[in-house]
Design a protein around this motif. Structure first.
Motif, PDB file in Angstrom:
ATOM      1  N   GLN A  13     -72.137  -6.729   2.376  1.00  0.00           N
ATOM      2  CA  GLN A  13     -72.910  -5.664   3.045  1.00  0.00           C
ATOM      3  C   GLN A  13     -74.242  -5.472   2.336  1.00  0.00           C
ATOM      4  O   GLN A  13     -75.293  -5.332   2.970  1.00  0.00           O
ATOM      5  N   GLN A  14     -74.194  -5.525   1.013  1.00  0.00           N
ATOM      6  CA  GLN A  14     -75.409  -5.357   0.219  1.00  0.00           C
ATOM      7  C   GLN A  14     -76.372  -6.525   0.467  1.00  0.00           C
ATOM      8  O   GLN A  14     -77.568  -6.332   0.660  1.00  0.00           O
ATOM      9  N   LEU A  15     -75.841  -7.725   0.458  1.00  0.00           N
ATOM     10  CA  LEU A  15     -76.705  -8.908   0.644  1.00  0.00           C
ATOM     11  C   LEU A  15     -77.347  -8.923   2.025  1.00  0.00           C
ATOM     12  O   LEU A  15     -78.501  -9.312   2.171  1.00  0.00           O
ATOM     13  N   LEU A  16     -76.602  -8.504   3.038  1.00  0.00           N
ATOM     14  CA  LEU A  16     -77.137  -8.562   4.401  1.00  0.00           C
ATOM     15  C   LEU A  16     -77.849  -7.269   4.800  1.00  0.00           C
ATOM     16  O   LEU A  16     -78.499  -7.208   5.849  1.00  0.00           O
ATOM     17  N   GLY A  17     -77.717  -6.234   3.974  1.00  0.00           N
ATOM     18  CA  GLY A  17     -78.418  -4.980   4.250  1.00  0.00           C
ATOM     19  C   GLY A  17     -77.866  -4.226   5.450  1.00  0.00           C
ATOM     20  O   GLY A  17     -78.561  -3.406   6.037  1.00  0.00           O
TER      21      GLY A  17
END
Ligand SMILES: O=C(O)CCC(=O)C(=O)O
Ligand SMILES: [Fe+2]
Length: 304
Positions: free
Chosen positions: A61-65
């Motif tokens: 989730q963090q990597l894809l925003g």
């Protein structure tokens, strides 16, 4: 990165007891688990639960925003080091440098709008096995090896597909000298992942990378994973559909024991999603309550 021990150790332990060199078919030298045996859902609880681990989900989730993501791929497969150099055109031993997007999306990736993430979890120690994945970092917008379109690789834009490095570069040398030069730079710039059991490499589908040879007779077990933004277009789910594995209780038990966030990776709508109505929830509950499914969080957030 190193996965936290509590995330990786149940799988490592299971693999060290159940999936060792003597259990691996030495004839199976290609990507992917033999007979799709370790494609999610595998029916092996520690493996399936690792794939849906919430810490992993949060990292993606963090990597894809974005919060809303879907699982695209989860397959665990063995690679065994071979004695002689195998340079068959499709040999997987010493791979050609490539990007992964070609057989994962029908479109072309966009560097500034990444829609998907790939990962490899390693279950062995590269000091014993060698065979680290090689990758080439991108040095800014003007990096000559990262200019679009990304078609300088086998299988793209009408070029024949080979997996093996030697076969591939022989073809480029004879048929596309400019691409041969570019690819030569890639091999010169590649760096190699070092891994311990539980190391995870997150990478993009538009990163140059490749598999490198293992030491003869050594076994490397890895999990290939991938996720996409729920709204991303063009991506294919690599595994056979999850629903297709239903009827025998194993897949249903995954739905039963998972959290709403984990289920959402499989396109099971979250609590609060406009999909849910009283009737839909009653019916889905009837299907899964025998497997421990609890409809309460969905019921509490029904939109009225
Ligand atoms: O085996 C590896 O380390 C990488 C494999 C890979 O990149 C692929 O099969 O697409
Ligand atoms: Fe790859």
């Amino acid at each position: 990165m190193q996965l936290p021990d509590d995330v990786s150790s149940p799988s490592i332990q299971w693999l060290n007891e159940n999936f060792t060199l003597d259990k691996v078919d030495s004839e199976h030298l290609d990507f992917g688990s033999p007979d799709k045996q370790f494609e999610f859902p595998t029916c092996v609880e520690p493996l399936d639960d690792l794939v849906l681990n919430e810490q992993l989900i949060k990292a993606v989730q963090q990597l894809l925003g974005v919060d809303d993501i879907r699982l695209l791929q989860a397959d665990l497969w063995p690679k065994v080091g071979v004695e002689t150099d195998n340079h068959d055109a499709q040999a997987n031993t010493d791979q050609r440098i490539h990007m992964d997007y070609g057989n994962n999306t029908v479109l072309h990736p966009d560097w500034y709008d990444p829609e998907a993430v790939a990962a490899i979890i390693y279950y062995d120690d590269s000091e014993e096995t060698a065979g680290g994945t090689a990758y080439v970092t991108r040095n800014g917008d003007t990096d000559p090896v990262y200019q679009t379109p990304f078609i300088h690789m086998p299988g793209q834009a009408g070029k024949p597909f080979f997996n093996d490095r030697k076969t591939t570069e022989k073809w480029f040398c004879a048929n596309d000298p400019a691409a041969f030069e570019l690819r030569d730079k890639l091999y010169q710039r590649e760096e190699i992942v070092k891994f311990k059991p539980g190391t995870i490499l997150f990478y993009r589908h538009d990163i140059w990378h490749r598999g490198t040879p293992l030491l003869p007779g050594k076994l490397r077990r890895v999990h290939n994973l991938a996720w996409k933004r729920a709204d991303a277009r063009g991506w294919s789910i690599w595994n056979q559909g999850w629903a297709k594995q239903s009827y025998y209780g194993n897949f249903e038990a995954i739905i039963g024991r998972s959290t709403p966030l984990q289920r959402s990776l499989l396109d099971f709508p979250l609590p609060g999603d406009p999909y849910w109505t009283d009737e839909r929830l009653d019916n889905v509950n009837a299907r899964y309550s025998a497997f421990g499914f609890d409809a309460t969080p969905y019921r509490e957030q029904l939109l009225r």
